[in-house]
Design an enzyme around this catalytic site. Structure first.
Site, PDB file in Angstrom:
ATOM      1  N   ARG A 275      55.993  55.324  49.317  1.00 16.50           N
ATOM      2  CA  ARG A 275      55.684  54.201  48.735  1.00 16.50           C
ATOM      3  C   ARG A 275      56.228  53.438  47.467  1.00 16.50           C
ATOM      4  O   ARG A 275      55.566  54.329  46.251  1.00 16.50           O
ATOM      5  CB  ARG A 275      53.984  54.192  48.535  1.00 16.50           C
ATOM      6  CG  ARG A 275      53.721  54.318  50.569  1.00 16.50           C
ATOM      7  CD  ARG A 275      54.296  53.411  51.286  1.00 16.50           C
ATOM      8  NE  ARG A 275      53.538  53.125  52.782  1.00 16.50           N
ATOM      9  CZ  ARG A 275      53.745  51.901  53.657  1.00 16.50           C
ATOM     10  NH1 ARG A 275      54.735  51.347  52.559  1.00 16.50           N
ATOM     11  NH2 ARG A 275      53.481  52.043  54.305  1.00 16.50           N
TER      12      ARG A 275
ATOM     13  N   ARG B 117      38.888  34.612  38.841  1.00 20.38           N
ATOM     14  CA  ARG B 117      39.276  35.469  39.602  1.00 20.38           C
ATOM     15  C   ARG B 117      40.563  35.406  39.749  1.00 20.38           C
ATOM     16  O   ARG B 117      41.386  34.355  40.360  1.00 20.38           O
ATOM     17  CB  ARG B 117      38.790  35.601  40.821  1.00 20.38           C
ATOM     18  CG  ARG B 117      37.015  35.137  40.960  1.00 20.38           C
ATOM     19  CD  ARG B 117      36.324  36.428  40.337  1.00 20.38           C
ATOM     20  NE  ARG B 117      35.057  36.693  40.733  1.00 20.38           N
ATOM     21  CZ  ARG B 117      34.619  38.153  39.176  1.00 20.38           C
ATOM     22  NH1 ARG B 117      35.064  37.390  38.543  1.00 20.38           N
ATOM     23  NH2 ARG B 117      32.924  37.685  39.073  1.00 20.38           N
ATOM     24  N   GLU B 118      41.639  36.028  40.147  1.00 17.06           N
ATOM     25  CA  GLU B 118      42.736  36.198  40.039  1.00 17.06           C
ATOM     26  C   GLU B 118      42.354  37.285  42.137  1.00 17.06           C
ATOM     27  O   GLU B 118      42.358  38.329  42.586  1.00 17.06           O
ATOM     28  CB  GLU B 118      43.090  38.072  39.504  1.00 17.06           C
ATOM     29  CG  GLU B 118      43.465  37.174  38.342  1.00 17.06           C
ATOM     30  CD  GLU B 118      43.832  38.307  37.303  1.00 17.06           C
ATOM     31  OE1 GLU B 118      44.458  39.906  37.926  1.00 17.06           O
ATOM     32  OE2 GLU B 118      44.460  38.442  35.725  1.00 17.06           O
TER      33      GLU B 118
ATOM     34  N   PRO C 182      38.146  44.739  48.341  1.00 17.87           N
ATOM     35  CA  PRO C 182      37.675  43.669  47.852  1.00 17.87           C
ATOM     36  C   PRO C 182      37.874  43.082  46.732  1.00 17.87           C
ATOM     37  O   PRO C 182      37.318  41.587  46.585  1.00 17.87           O
ATOM     38  CB  PRO C 182      36.288  43.557  48.835  1.00 17.87           C
ATOM     39  CG  PRO C 182      36.128  45.344  48.961  1.00 17.87           C
ATOM     40  CD  PRO C 182      37.362  45.550  48.791  1.00 17.87           C
TER      41      PRO C 182
ATOM     42  N   GLU D  84      42.260  41.141  51.995  1.00 15.07           N
ATOM     43  CA  GLU D  84      43.442  41.924  53.602  1.00 15.07           C
ATOM     44  C   GLU D  84      42.158  42.477  53.766  1.00 15.07           C
ATOM     45  O   GLU D  84      41.640  43.490  54.094  1.00 15.07           O
ATOM     46  CB  GLU D  84      44.277  43.169  52.978  1.00 15.07           C
ATOM     47  CG  GLU D  84      45.068  43.617  53.805  1.00 15.07           C
ATOM     48  CD  GLU D  84      45.548  45.058  53.234  1.00 15.07           C
ATOM     49  OE1 GLU D  84      46.869  45.095  54.305  1.00 15.07           O
ATOM     50  OE2 GLU D  84      45.942  45.711  51.838  1.00 15.07           O
TER      51      GLU D  84
ATOM     52  N   GLU E 230      63.409  50.136  55.930  1.00  7.86           N
ATOM     53  CA  GLU E 230      61.816  51.175  56.027  1.00  7.86           C
ATOM     54  C   GLU E 230      62.710  52.602  56.314  1.00  7.86           C
ATOM     55  O   GLU E 230      63.592  52.486  57.473  1.00  7.86           O
ATOM     56  CB  GLU E 230      60.769  50.639  57.391  1.00  7.86           C
ATOM     57  CG  GLU E 230      60.420  49.553  57.269  1.00  7.86           C
ATOM     58  CD  GLU E 230      59.451  50.088  58.270  1.00  7.86           C
ATOM     59  OE1 GLU E 230      58.177  49.318  58.277  1.00  7.86           O
ATOM     60  OE2 GLU E 230      59.695  49.460  59.836  1.00  7.86           O
TER      61      GLU E 230
END
Length: 190
Positions: free
Chosen positions: A73, A46-47, A123, A128, A149
């Protein structure tokens, strides 16, 4: 968020950390994932991207306008119209982060800030959690954005936000989730 006590841990075999930066950390794991109450499946790789968590705010002015931000973005390669948001600082409570980020990104301060819910952003590879808030009783002020920003403040009528959401006019997951929960709540009030 659902009850964290319902979480079941995988059996970690090995972990390496090929990257650790200012905002996130990448872990490469070998593990066995739960396959039942006391049962584990075969070894998997898993990463995982570790992220401190974030907040996003659906802010509504007394004139029933949604306070949004437009910013470039880099990962998406374009400008996006989003609800204000930001990353949790170490030890910072999500409501405190929401108040800080709303003020920094939009200049507004909120009299009331109420949770709308929380969700995992992606997920399948990231831990997060984004905490959503509804902000009302807004008082305008000056933006105080972080270095790098470049955020444009955009206010749209609530009805226009509903139309745009229904028409697929937003591309950002936290904005889709936040506005979706906001409009479900609004419908419940009528």
């Amino acid at each position: 968020m659902p009850d964290p006590s319902s979480a079941v841990s995988a059996q970690l075999i090995d972990r390496s950390v090929p990257f650790s930066g200012r905002l996130l950390r990448v872990e490469l794991d070998r593990a066995k994932e739960p396959a039942g109450p006391d049962e584990y499946g075969p070894e998997v790789r898993r990463e995982v991207v570790r992220h401190p968590g974030a907040v996003a705010i659906v802010a509504v002015t007394p004139e029933r306008r949604l306070v949004m931000v437009r910013q470039y973005r880099y990962a998406a390669g374009r400008f996006l119209l989003e609800i204000p948001a930001g990353t949790l600082e170490p030890g910072e409570h999500p409501e405190d982060t929401a108040r800080r980020e709303l003020r920094e990104e939009t200049g507004y301060s909120a009299e009331t800030l109420r949770p709308l819910g929380s969700f995992f952003s992606a997920p399948g590879f990231c831990d997060e959690v984004i905490h959503l808030f509804r902000a009302e009783g807004l008082t305008p002020g000056e933006q105080d954005t972080d270095f790098g920003e470049d955020i444009d403040l955009v206010e749209i009528p609530v009805a226009e936000g509903r139309r745009r959401l229904a028409a697929g006019g937003f591309e950002d997951a936290k904005t889709l989730a936040g506005l979706g929960l906001f409009f479900l709540e609004e419908r419940g009030r009528s």
